[in-house]
Design a protein around this motif. Structure first.
Motif, PDB file in Angstrom:
ATOM      1  N   TYR A 697       0.833  -1.206   0.000  1.00 27.57           N
ATOM      2  CA  TYR A 697       0.000   0.000   0.000  1.00 27.57           C
ATOM      3  C   TYR A 697       0.865   1.252   0.000  1.00 27.57           C
ATOM      4  O   TYR A 697       1.980   1.234   0.533  1.00 27.57           O
ATOM      5  N   PRO A 698       0.352   2.324  -0.583  1.00 31.05           N
ATOM      6  CA  PRO A 698       1.173   3.536  -0.685  1.00 31.05           C
ATOM      7  C   PRO A 698       1.435   4.176   0.681  1.00 31.05           C
ATOM      8  O   PRO A 698       0.661   3.996   1.615  1.00 31.05           O
ATOM      9  N   THR A 699       2.545   4.914   0.756  1.00 35.30           N
ATOM     10  CA  THR A 699       2.847   5.656   1.974  1.00 35.30           C
ATOM     11  C   THR A 699       2.462   7.107   1.731  1.00 35.30           C
ATOM     12  O   THR A 699       2.368   7.552   0.589  1.00 35.30           O
ATOM     13  N   ILE A 700       2.253   7.830   2.814  1.00 33.99           N
ATOM     14  CA  ILE A 700       1.871   9.233   2.693  1.00 33.99           C
ATOM     15  C   ILE A 700       2.848  10.077   3.478  1.00 33.99           C
ATOM     16  O   ILE A 700       3.200   9.742   4.615  1.00 33.99           O
ATOM     17  N   SER A 701       3.327  11.158   2.862  1.00 35.70           N
ATOM     18  CA  SER A 701       4.321  12.010   3.509  1.00 35.70           C
ATOM     19  C   SER A 701       3.658  13.297   3.990  1.00 35.70           C
ATOM     20  O   SER A 701       2.829  13.880   3.293  1.00 35.70           O
ATOM     21  N   GLN A 759       0.797  -1.895   6.766  1.00 32.20           N
ATOM     22  CA  GLN A 759       1.054  -3.125   6.026  1.00 32.20           C
ATOM     23  C   GLN A 759      -0.188  -3.617   5.296  1.00 32.20           C
ATOM     24  O   GLN A 759      -0.086  -4.274   4.276  1.00 32.20           O
ATOM     25  N   ASP A 760      -1.390  -3.297   5.857  1.00 29.17           N
ATOM     26  CA  ASP A 760      -2.596  -3.990   5.386  1.00 29.17           C
ATOM     27  C   ASP A 760      -3.611  -3.112   4.668  1.00 29.17           C
ATOM     28  O   ASP A 760      -4.637  -3.584   4.230  1.00 29.17           O
ATOM     29  N   ARG A 761      -3.346  -1.806   4.572  1.00 22.41           N
ATOM     30  CA  ARG A 761      -4.342  -0.973   3.910  1.00 22.41           C
ATOM     31  C   ARG A 761      -3.738   0.350   3.502  1.00 22.41           C
ATOM     32  O   ARG A 761      -2.638   0.704   3.930  1.00 22.41           O
ATOM     33  N   THR A 762      -4.485   1.076   2.668  1.00 19.27           N
ATOM     34  CA  THR A 762      -4.118   2.439   2.348  1.00 19.27           C
ATOM     35  C   THR A 762      -4.714   3.323   3.417  1.00 19.27           C
ATOM     36  O   THR A 762      -5.892   3.188   3.762  1.00 19.27           O
ATOM     37  N   LEU A 763      -3.908   4.192   4.008  1.00 23.04           N
ATOM     38  CA  LEU A 763      -4.412   5.046   5.075  1.00 23.04           C
ATOM     39  C   LEU A 763      -5.335   6.109   4.492  1.00 23.04           C
ATOM     40  O   LEU A 763      -5.085   6.647   3.411  1.00 23.04           O
ATOM     41  N   THR A 764      -6.391   6.409   5.206  1.00 22.33           N
ATOM     42  CA  THR A 764      -7.309   7.436   4.743  1.00 22.33           C
ATOM     43  C   THR A 764      -6.849   8.795   5.239  1.00 22.33           C
ATOM     44  O   THR A 764      -6.081   8.887   6.199  1.00 22.33           O
ATOM     45  N   ASP A 765      -7.326   9.865   4.559  1.00 23.81           N
ATOM     46  CA  ASP A 765      -6.998  11.230   4.979  1.00 23.81           C
ATOM     47  C   ASP A 765      -7.419  11.462   6.419  1.00 23.81           C
ATOM     48  O   ASP A 765      -6.705  12.099   7.192  1.00 23.81           O
ATOM     49  N   GLU A 766      -8.562  10.908   6.729  1.00 19.18           N
ATOM     50  CA  GLU A 766      -9.098  11.121   8.059  1.00 19.18           C
ATOM     51  C   GLU A 766      -8.175  10.540   9.132  1.00 19.18           C
ATOM     52  O   GLU A 766      -7.856  11.184  10.124  1.00 19.18           O
ATOM     53  N   GLU A 767      -7.706   9.296   8.873  1.00 23.03           N
ATOM     54  CA  GLU A 767      -6.786   8.647   9.813  1.00 23.03           C
ATOM     55  C   GLU A 767      -5.558   9.512  10.042  1.00 23.03           C
ATOM     56  O   GLU A 767      -5.135   9.754  11.179  1.00 23.03           O
TER      57      GLU A 767
END
Lengths: 789, 349
Positions: A697-701, A759-767
């Motif tokens: 899943y992608p990472t977010i910076s 590891q298991d999902r794409t994080l949402t903006d809200e998270e």
């Protein structure tokens, strides 16, 4: 041991030249330093001064005509003792003298000179052997010197000398006789017997003289008396052989004592018998007992020194030096000869303290118990012959030594299995015969009788060595041992640390561990006792280092003084200490950097704290300690460090080292160091290197910037961020620090780049926004940080 | 009409053929194929032709259009290629200008030699063992058959810290430690490398120097002999100093071995002919070796009736000097950066 060939030829029949003999002796284990003629000169001839006039143009030179048999030479000579009728040593034009002196025809102040008249000194005789006459003028030959003949031969200097460097076990070779046996073993020849005959007269010595031995450190003590000696110059052959052996001739009596020591290896001591009482005691010295030795120095003794004494006081230091009071002097008439064996260790310790001499050296190496008698008899023989002595009947004897040959049993097989090749049986027996060892055979067993003179031989292995030595090992075919398979091992970690430091561009040094005591407590606040040498060579190196930093500082200073400004060095080595009564040593890694450090990518950078910190981190990460170390700022730092640019290196909350800039009082230039105690560090277990799954899943910076109190460290802020963020925060990195214009002087602006992922999902903006809020809240609460939007 | 079409065709081909850049080509595309282009014009004027000729003419126009499109595509590819070439040419650099320097560190020549020796012996199944540099008299001397007062102790004047503690004078001290620590008394194959110290300092002796020490002990039936020792040392010398070198065993004396030998190697400078380096003897002394003295076995718990072995040792400073042609021993300890940084590459294979 200097071996005079003329001397040894008295006892063994050889005509080998000096170089060959020296090489052959080397092959059997007796190395030499030099093998030369006693006098290294050519084109010398005996001449007679026919005329001798003052040089017209000099107040000290003479112009002489010298008859050398086949011609008359014109020679200018500066010696004051040159005169008409004198027989002289002439170095002809073309002659070479020791020290690479070449004699040429020439003009001396306008007068032709076709050679040189020589002094003894110019022949290369050692300075210590020269008389005043030798030093001040040319050599005056006797009336019997024949013009045109060889002056070296006339003087008895036609000898050769091998200077051997003997091994510590071969005390037997410190004698001409021992050398004769050794040479005999090489060339299969038997040494000739020594002449120990003399006649005796008068009342037996034992009737009015007693010896009393009060210490077991004296194994044997023999005494004989001789009367009415004439003290004079020794015969030429004795003087020459002593000089060739490196001993200064004094007078016939002293020379004979030395001559016999050289021949037999047994040191003797001569007392003026009239200065003795009728009893000699051998005992251990009293603590602080005083004795003035032959050299006029008053010595203070202790209970480890063996002394010769009368009932009242010590008169000699056994095996080392006689006493002044009983010394043989020019008017001495009657002599008591001592031939004794003293404990080698005791003599060694005393002589180490007082004086190493030819005699003490022989006592230390051990003596042949049969030679004690041989030597004293030989001395009587020579004193009778060359000092007109009357030998008194009888000998005073104390003797507790073994005299029998040692018997060692050995088999052919035992010899060959150690040597690893087959020496034929008859060759083995031949070796023993050549060495002068007798043997009896019983089946495979050889019972070898080893004479007492070979004090070095006591076990089978010694005999095996003799066989290898005399038979020769040139034929051994090398092979590799047949052994069980086994994996080899080595300390890979130290090697890897070294390799890593080298790949980081640092130069490895290797320095002395001994430093000055003033340096040893520097660069550390650790509690320890320094380790000083009991007997240093110089005060500059009198203490074992604790830290490697003083060593690297020395290297830095050396290089700086040689205009080397860019220095990045490291060393892996030991530091030593005593702590709580225990001695110890630690392996340490030390690094010093100053000047420019080449970063590789297009430029070099001036070394600062962060560069050396990078090197330290690189090593710690490489060794597997990533995320387990921190740099701890402390108030109590070694005073040699910069108080605000220094930290302790902590792994698992345990201090393993120090890193920082040196204090300007230590170095005006910017010098950075770190030192890590590797023993302490490597004690901490490292987890196994294991694959970690890469997230699909992608990472977010996200970036976060704040204005915050200047004294809050980035490490603290990062910790607070991590704590608030939880496991979804993958990494935290500082990307900007600013405290210039626009920022309050006691604040700073600092910005972090944060990376989130799962590891298991794409994080949402809200998270992510939730986490960011938590971080911000935490930073505001904890540090009163002011978030920049 | 047909003549006109033929002319457009001819004209277009000529112009496309001689266009020099993509912009010009684009203009031609508009001129011939565009909404107001010449072909479109011709199609528009098709009304003037008879109905039965129209389809024929139409397909003729299409044919010409295809041809022109084809030509433009071809020219376009050509021009693009040319343009790229020009762009690359403009990027031409002087490849002889100096590179970006990447600094190599360097390994001290003594450690290089140590590593080489360690690797060699590890490959033969030896363990590289280390021991303390601050050593007891017991391990440095006594357990090696050098009791108190022994004259051979003179060869090794020592730096003592206390009556019984000293800086080790020889790596042999480790031998005793390994033998004693091996409780099962199994065979041993080890070397030890490291710093040693003696109380002397002159042009040819440094008070601190480096040694390597080897020890092989095996059961007596394995017959570890002088021949095995020679073979082992041949491997070492050849690896370190060069093939084709001969070894000479010269009897000597060390308290820990019996028989003992000094090992000479053919002078590698003159090949044995004689030169100043070998003092005209053709040989250079490089090692001390021998069969382990039964007392040493006994003193360290090995029964000399059941075990035997060999030991060897040498100073590494001299070997490093030979290997790298270093003329003065002091260079090894001065740590001049200009000296150190010379040892920054791989040794020749």
């Amino acid at each position: 041991m200097k071996l005079s060939l003329n001397f040894v030829k008295d006892y063994i029949d050889i005509d080998t030249d000096v170089k060959t003999l020296a090489e052959d002796m080397t092959r059997v284990g007796n190395e030499y330093d030099s093998a030369e003629k006693f006098i290294n000169a050519t084109e010398l001839v005996i001449g007679e001064v026919k005329t001798c006039e003052m040089h017209p143009d000099s107040d000290h030179l003479h112009v002489c005509t010298v008859d050398i048999g086949d011609e008359i030479l014109n020679i200018v000579c500066g010696a004051p003792n040159v005169r008409k009728g004198l027989k002289v040593i002439v170095a002809k034009a073309g002659a070479t003298l020791p020290g690479d002196v070449k004699i040429k025809k020439g003009m001396i102040r306008g007068v032709e000179s076709n050679g040189m008249l020589c002094s003894i000194q110019e022949l290369g005789i050692e300075h210590k052997f020269l008389t005043d006459a030798d030093k001040n003028g040319i050599c005056e030959l006797g009336e019997d010197a024949v013009v045109g003949e060889d002056p070296i031969k006339y003087l008895g200097f036609d000898d050769s000398v091998i200077d051997f460097e003997l091994t510590a076990n071969r005390g037997d070779l410190l004698s001409i006789l021992g050398m004769a046996y050794e040479i005999g073993a090489i060339y299969d020849k038997t040494p000739k017997p020594i002449d120990t005959t003399y006649s005796e007269s008068g009342e037996d010595i034992n009737n009015n003289f007693k010896i009393e031995i009060k210490t077991e450190n004296c194994k044997a003590f023999l005494a004989k008396k001789v009367l009415n000696v004439t003290i004079k110059e020794s015969p030429k052959f004795i003087k020459n052989r002593l000089m060739a052996s490196g001993i200064r001739p004094i007078n016939n009596v002293v020379d004979i004592s030395n001559y016999v020591m050289l021949e037999t290896g047994q040191p003797l001591h001569f007392y003026d018998a009239d200065k003795l009482e009728n009893k000699i005691i051998v005992r251990m010295a009293e603590e602080n007992e005083k004795l003035t030795t032959l050299d006029g120095i008053e010595r203070t003794l202790d209970k480890n020194d063996i002394v010769i004494a009368n009932e009242k006081e010590a008169i000699g230091l056994a095996g080392v030096m006689g006493g002044l009071d009983t010394e043989v002097e020019n008017d001495t008439k009657n002599i008591l000869i001592e031939s004794a064996i003293f404990d080698s260790i005791k003599v060694r310790l005393t002589s180490k303290k007082i004086l190493r001499s030819e005699a003490s050296n022989r006592f230390e190496k051990g003596l042949d118990s049969n030679r004690t008698y041989m030597a004293i008899d030989r001395a009587c023989n020579l004193l009778e012959k060359y000092a007109d002595a009357k030998v008194v009947t009888g000998m005073a004897v104390y003797d507790k030594t073994e005299k029998e040959d040692k018997i060692i049993d050995i088999t052919y097989n035992q010899i060959n299995s150690v040597l690893g090749f087959n020496v034929p049986n008859e060759e083995i027996l031949n070796v023993f015969r050549k060495l002068g060892f007798t043997y009896t055979l019983k089946g495979e067993t050889i019972s070898v009788k080893v004479p007492r003179r070979r004090i070095d031989i006591s076990i089978k292995e010694d005999l095996i060595e003799e066989v290898g030595r005399i038979y020769g090992l040139d034929n051994i075919e090398g092979k590799l041992p047949v052994v069980d398979m086994k994996q080899g091992s080595f300390d890979k970690t130290t090697r890897e640390i070294r390799n890593k430091m080298v790949t980081l561009g640092l130069n490895e040094t290797l320095s002395y561990i001994l430093i000055n005591d003033k340096e040893v407590k520097k660069y550390t606040t650790d509690e320890f006792e320094e380790l000083r040498l009991l007997d240093p060579i110089t005060e500059d190196r009198n203490t074992l280092r604790y830290s490697i930093i003083p060593s690297l500082m020395k290297i830095y200073e050396y290089n700086k003084s040689h205009n080397q400004k860019d220095i990045s060095i490291f060393e892996i080595g030991k530091g030593f200490f005593k702590k709580n009564g225990e001695y110890g040593e630690n392996l340490k890694l030390c690094c010093l950097m100053t000047g420019n450090y080449y970063l590789g990518i297009d430029n070099k950078k001036k070394v600062d704290f962060y560069i050396i910190k990078g090197i330290a981190e690189e090593i710690l990460n490489y060794l597997g300690y990533e995320n387990r170390y921190s740099f701890v700022v402390k108030n109590t730092l070694p005073k040699e460090f910069h108080p605000y640019q220094t930290a302790e290196i902590s792994v698992n909350n345990d201090i393993v080292g120090i890193i920082g800039k040196l204090h300007p009082s230590i170095s005006k230039e910017d010098v950075y160091v770190f030192e890590i105690n590797l023993d302490k560090l490597l004690d901490k277990k490292v987890s196994k290197m294991k694959y970690k799954e890469i997230s699909k899943y992608p990472t977010i910076s996200k970036d976060i910037a704040m204005v915050i109190d200047k004294n809050i460290s980035s490490q603290e802020i990062a910790m607070a961020i991590k704590k608030a963020a939880g496991s979804l925060l993958l990494s935290t990195e500082v990307f900007d620090v600013y405290n210039g214009k626009g920022i309050d002087f006691n604040k700073k602006s600092i910005a972090f780049s944060l990376l989130f992922g799962a590891q298991d999902r794409t994080l949402t903006d809200e998270e992510i926004n939730n986490i960011m809020n938590k971080i911000i809240e935490n930073l505001e609460k904890k540090f009163n940080a002011e978030l920049r939007k | 009409m047909q003549e006109k079409l033929a002319e457009i065709r001819k004209n277009a081909k000529e112009k496309i053929g001689s266009v020099i850049d993509l912009q010009g080509l684009n203009e031609l595309k508009v001129k011939f194929l565009g909404k107001k282009g010449e072909l479109t014009e011709i199609l528009r004027s098709m009304g003037t032709i008879s109905a039965e000729e129209r389809p024929k003419f139409g397909s003729l126009v299409n044919e010409v259009r295809n041809e022109i499109e084809e030509a433009i595509k071809f020219a376009e590819e050509n021009l693009k290629e040319k343009e790229l070439e020009q762009k690359l040419e403009k990027e031409k650099i002087d490849i002889t200008l100096p590179s970006t320097k990447i600094k190599r560190g360097s390994k001290h020549p003594l450690n290089r030699v140590i590593e080489e020796i360690e690797d060699l012996f590890v490959s033969m199944g030896y363990d590289v063992v280390s021991g303390p540099e601050l050593e007891t008299d017991e391990f440095c001397f006594e357990r090696l058959n050098l009791p108190y007062g022994h004259p051979a102790r003179d060869m090794q004047d020592s730096f003592y810290i206390t009556d019984t503690l000293l800086l080790r004078t020889q790596t042999s001290a480790v031998q005793a430690r390994v033998m004693l620590a091996n409780e099962e008394k199994t065979p041993i194959r080890m070397i030890c490398t490291g710093k040693t110290y003696r109380r002397e300092d002159d042009a040819t002796h440094s008070h601190q120097f480096n040694q390597v020490e080897g020890l092989v002990i095996d059961r007596k039936e394995k017959n570890v002999s002088l021949a095995d020792l020679k073979g082992t040392l041949e491997v070492l010398v050849k690896k370190l100093l060069g093939e084709n070198l001969q070894l000479r065993f010269r009897p000597s004396y060390f308290p820990f071995t019996e028989p003992s030998y000094e090992v000479d190697v053919t002078c590698f400078k003159c090949g044995g002919k004689g030169c100043p380096l070998c003092k005209k003897t053709g040989w250079i002394e490089v090692l001390g070796a021998g069969i382990v003295h039964p007392n040493v076995l006994k003193l360290n718990g090995y029964d000399p009736e059941k075990y035997s072995g060999f030991a060897f040792g040498t100073g590494l400073d001299r070997l490093a000097m030979f290997k790298y042609a270093i003329p003065d021993m002091r260079l090894l300890y001065t740590n001049d950066i200009r000296f150190l940084s010379q040892f920054d590459r791989k040794d020749e294979a």
